[in-house]
Design an enzyme around this catalytic site. Sequence first.
Site, PDB file in Angstrom:
ATOM      1  CG  ASP A 194      -1.678  -1.339   1.280  1.00  0.00           C
ATOM      2  OD1 ASP A 194      -1.786  -2.219   0.178  1.00  0.00           O
ATOM      3  OD2 ASP A 194      -2.575  -1.093   2.695  1.00  0.00           O
ATOM      4  CG  ASP A 205      -3.306   4.478  -0.666  1.00  0.00           C
ATOM      5  OD1 ASP A 205      -2.743   5.448   0.073  1.00  0.00           O
ATOM      6  OD2 ASP A 205      -4.595   3.257   0.255  1.00  0.00           O
ATOM      7  CG  HIS A 239      -5.530  -0.452  -2.620  1.00  0.00           C
ATOM      8  ND1 HIS A 239      -5.288  -1.295  -0.428  1.00  0.00           N
ATOM      9  CD2 HIS A 239      -5.374   0.138  -2.287  1.00  0.00           C
ATOM     10  CE1 HIS A 239      -4.392   0.024   0.065  1.00  0.00           C
ATOM     11  NE2 HIS A 239      -4.752   1.063  -0.847  1.00  0.00           N
ATOM     12  CG  ASP A 278      -3.396  -5.865  -4.791  1.00  0.00           C
ATOM     13  OD1 ASP A 278      -4.439  -4.506  -4.347  1.00  0.00           O
ATOM     14  OD2 ASP A 278      -2.246  -5.729  -4.015  1.00  0.00           O
ATOM     15  CB  CYS A 316      -2.072  -6.398  -0.091  1.00  0.00           C
ATOM     16  SG  CYS A 316      -3.386  -6.166  -0.497  1.00  0.00           S
TER      17      CYS A 316
END
Length: 410
Positions: A157, A241, A290, A292, A395
């Site tokens: 992150d 991020d 995020h 992913d 992550c």
Amino acid sequence: MMLRFCLREVNMSRIFKPISLRTSTNVSTAFRGFLHRSSTIANVSNIPSSTSPVCSYNEWDHLEEVIVGRAEGATVPPLTVGIKGSTVEENWNFFSKYGGRNFPLDHVNKARAELDEFCSVLRREGVTVRRPDIVDFSVKYTTPDFTSTGQVAMPRDLLIVIGDEIIESPMGWRSRFFEYRAYRSLLKEYFNGGAKWTAAPKPQMSDELYDEEYMKYSVEERQKLATQGRFVTTEFEPCFDAADFMRAGKDIFVQRSQVTNNMGIEWMRRHLGDKYNIHVLSFGDPNAMHIDGTFNIIGPGLVLANPIRPCNQIEMFKKAGWKIVHPPKPMIPDDHPLWFTSKWLSTMNVLMLDPTRVVVDKNEKSTIEMFEKLGIKTIPVSIRFANSLGGGFHCWTCDIRRRGKLESYL
């Protein structure tokens, strides 16, 4: 530019505690050829090597060194409009009630054990594993613009490696303002070893960065706003991020999200210059945060795409001959706590060790079968309790060095 802040309630010696460390059944013919070449060259030393200890261009080349985060000190973030924008309403009471306190100790210990085992597995696979320093994220801090406590040390992150440069992101949540402190020992070591080290402009995170009216809209209305590129973060200042960026050589994909705004994307575009192409993607996700967990590139021309969050630019990949794979429905039980994320984290958020090996949740049997049909060896590891703290394998890591070179895949 000097950033001044006031730490009225912080004893820094308490915060920073260094420790001693140390779905298709067939892939395309072209991809099979790449798998063969990758397995052939994996142990050959004729691939160009950077003098920097940091070097990575994509998400799938042979992994040599990685940072794995820590569950120790994980703290429930205070409920803010930023937290609301990225999480489901049923969890808001949890943040409101326990914000500023450590997560349940039993849960954290189980997550810690999972991450320790993950590190052991990576080492057995030949990967050098580094860990951040232990930080007490429950300590309250005050800047001229806000007061908060911290959250957790989850490297993907905060950090992104592009070539021989490691970039610290400014972040979008106040609870992650000082998260960079957990990594400073490692970053100084990499810098002294020859790596480029850049910290993006630190945001004020004043009230102007957040749209207080945003959460008055229903989930359905916010889903429509997401397609228009409107989220809880405004364009008051750059914020992003690192986990909203996905690397594929010269092409880097990013989403405008609840924590990443257009100014942050433009900062990255200007910083990287003409050497890289920044592509902005959008998805049907009212809680976008995020990339992913929604769009995870796992090989050259091979991407895991979340079936319930369609990519609005998917034709670009199809025209380039990419293979789009939709993972099966997650098998994680309904009663397992997921305070930050959806269940899709357990099937989407995998870590590639090279194009032929992937670390996957050992409980996700259908996902394991999917990878086996793709000709990719699975390395099953348990991570469910670490999932609860907000991250999967991707992550919880930041790949520091992958064996490979800069190429184009579009």
